[in-house]
Write an enzyme that holds these catalytic residues in place. Structure first.
Site, PDB file in Angstrom:
ATOM      1  N   TYR A 136      68.177  91.370 154.030  1.00  8.81           N
ATOM      2  CA  TYR A 136      68.968  90.613 155.012  1.00  8.81           C
ATOM      3  C   TYR A 136      70.170  89.927 154.380  1.00  8.81           C
ATOM      4  CZ  TYR A 136      69.974  86.815 158.363  1.00  8.81           C
ATOM      5  OH  TYR A 136      70.589  85.916 159.206  1.00  8.81           O
ATOM      6  N   GLY A 153      63.732  96.034 152.424  1.00 10.75           N
ATOM      7  CA  GLY A 153      65.122  96.277 152.778  1.00 10.75           C
ATOM      8  C   GLY A 153      65.295  97.544 153.598  1.00 10.75           C
ATOM      9  N   PHE A 166      68.722  88.865 144.952  1.00 12.58           N
ATOM     10  CA  PHE A 166      68.171  88.529 146.272  1.00 12.58           C
ATOM     11  C   PHE A 166      66.801  89.183 146.485  1.00 12.58           C
ATOM     12  CE2 PHE A 166      72.816  88.715 146.699  1.00 12.58           C
ATOM     13  CZ  PHE A 166      73.104  87.475 147.247  1.00 12.58           C
ATOM     14  N   TYR A 178      55.306  80.627 146.566  1.00 12.87           N
ATOM     15  CA  TYR A 178      56.676  81.115 146.759  1.00 12.87           C
ATOM     16  C   TYR A 178      57.683  80.160 146.130  1.00 12.87           C
ATOM     17  CZ  TYR A 178      61.167  81.754 149.063  1.00 12.87           C
ATOM     18  OH  TYR A 178      62.523  81.897 149.309  1.00 12.87           O
ATOM     19  N   HIS A 220      60.957  84.591 161.380  1.00 17.26           N
ATOM     20  CA  HIS A 220      62.061  83.660 161.609  1.00 17.26           C
ATOM     21  C   HIS A 220      62.263  83.390 163.096  1.00 17.26           C
ATOM     22  CE1 HIS A 220      64.016  84.612 157.444  1.00 17.26           C
ATOM     23  NE2 HIS A 220      62.835  84.023 157.361  1.00 17.26           N
ATOM     24  N   ARG A 232      65.577  71.754 161.613  1.00  8.37           N
ATOM     25  CA  ARG A 232      65.892  72.566 160.449  1.00  8.37           C
ATOM     26  C   ARG A 232      67.405  72.760 160.337  1.00  8.37           C
ATOM     27  NH1 ARG A 232      61.538  71.184 159.619  1.00  8.37           N
ATOM     28  NH2 ARG A 232      59.672  72.412 159.101  1.00  8.37           N
TER      29      ARG A 232
END
Length: 330
Positions: free
Chosen positions: A11, A36, A73, A141, A189, A221
């Site tokens: 992303y 990806g 990334f 994480y 998300h 957020r």
């Protein structure tokens, strides 16, 4: 410059590839496509389907491509999964990153831009979050990202590596022309989940708690546009000319948006109703989380183009309206 983009089919990475091209740089993508999408990478960009833990393949790429800068990334980023499958995260997010760093340094590449996270801060005592606050991650994480940050400082001191670490808040939005966007599997998300529910492609949107000490009872957020994130990564290149540079920046707008405000904006932009189910709070969700990005704005001349949620969501809608099923919707 020639820029190796690890995770360039993901992303944020794929958006950064487009921004690099727009800025006159030459990206080279490395991605094992575990999350990806090859379709997110322009056909004109060299692409290597390689795992970052494969030192032989990496050595070959560095030998053949004459890389100047590396952008990273390529992390796994599901917080809940990191708790139940921690080794998956330590192997990919830390060990494979160390292999990448070892390979680039062996080939004389000493400029590194790292995608980190606000999760390295853990539970903060005050807001907005600034870069010198204590870092105490509460999940694997966040810990894997912090572990890499610590290693980068050691490499800057010991081997002259120049690096910039960007601690993201909530990346959101899509390319302005709707050509690429957000497509995760599984999707966690808020914005893509809301669009999917509104389009009838997903179940009703689950809202975890409406009794937080916030103006409307839902979590606050900091949503920052993915292209704004990308532009910051490119703006830091000049700072990496100094050997041993060790740079840390928060990236956010500093303008918190509630879950309900996101839903309202999704409905306004799309003209569709978002079906919602309210449920109990999710463990570990703080009521509010937002950044102070003054340091990035002052030192890099970076300023977010998208300062409020509605224009961010407008770009996301162009993508979701055009590709309701993501990259598989051809």
């Amino acid at each position: 410059m020639k820029v190796l983009v690890a995770g360039g089919a993901g992303y944020i990475g794929s958006h950064c590839v487009r921004q690099l091209i727009a800025a006159g740089h030459k990206p080279v993508v490395v991605d094992n496509l575990s999350y990806g999408h090859k379709a997110a990478v322009p056909d004109t960009v060299p692409f290597h389907d390689v795992n970052l833990g494969d030192s032989v393949a990496l050595d070959r790429i560095f030998k053949n491509e004459q890389i100047d800068v590396v952008m990273h990334f390529a992390a796994f980023a599901y917080v809940g999964e990191s708790v139940t499958k921690p080794l998956k995260y330590y192997i990919n997010n830390t060990s494979a990153t160390y292999t990448l760093l070892d390979s680039m340094l062996k080939h004389g590449v000493k400029k590194f831009v790292f995608s980190s996270t606000c999760a390295t801060y853990g539970i903060v005592k005050s807001l907005p979050i600034v870069e010198d606050m204590p870092q105490a991650p509460i999940n694997p994480y966040g810990q894997t990202k912090l572990d890499v940050e610590i290693a980068l400082k050691a490499l800057a001191y010991g081997q002259g590596l120049s690096f910039a670490t960007f601690r993201y808040f909530n990346a959101a939005g899509a390319a302005e022309d709707g050509s690429i966007g957000e497509d995760h599997n599984p999707e966690t998300h808020l914005i893509p989940l809301a669009f999917g529910a509104a389009q009838g492609l997903r179940p009703a949107l689950q809202i975890f708690g409406d009794d937080y000490p916030t103006p409307d009872g839902t979590c606050l957020r900091d949503y920052v546009h993915v292209d704004d994130l990308s532009r910051a990564h490119i703006a830091v290149f000049e700072k990496l000319e100094q050997p041993g540079a060790a740079l840390f920046y928060n990236l956010g707008t500093g303008q918190p948006t509630s879950v309900r405000e996101v839903i309202t904006a999704v409905e306004k932009v799309s003209g569709l109703k978002v079906p919602v189910n309210y449920t109990t709070r999710r463990e570990g969700d703080p009521p509010a989380l937002y950044a102070n990005s003054t340091k990035a704005q002052t030192e890099l001349g970076w300023k977010p183009k998208y300062l409020s949620i509605e224009p961010i969501i407008e770009t996301a809608w162009r993508w979701h309206e055009r590709k309701p099923k993501g990259y598989q919707d051809r």
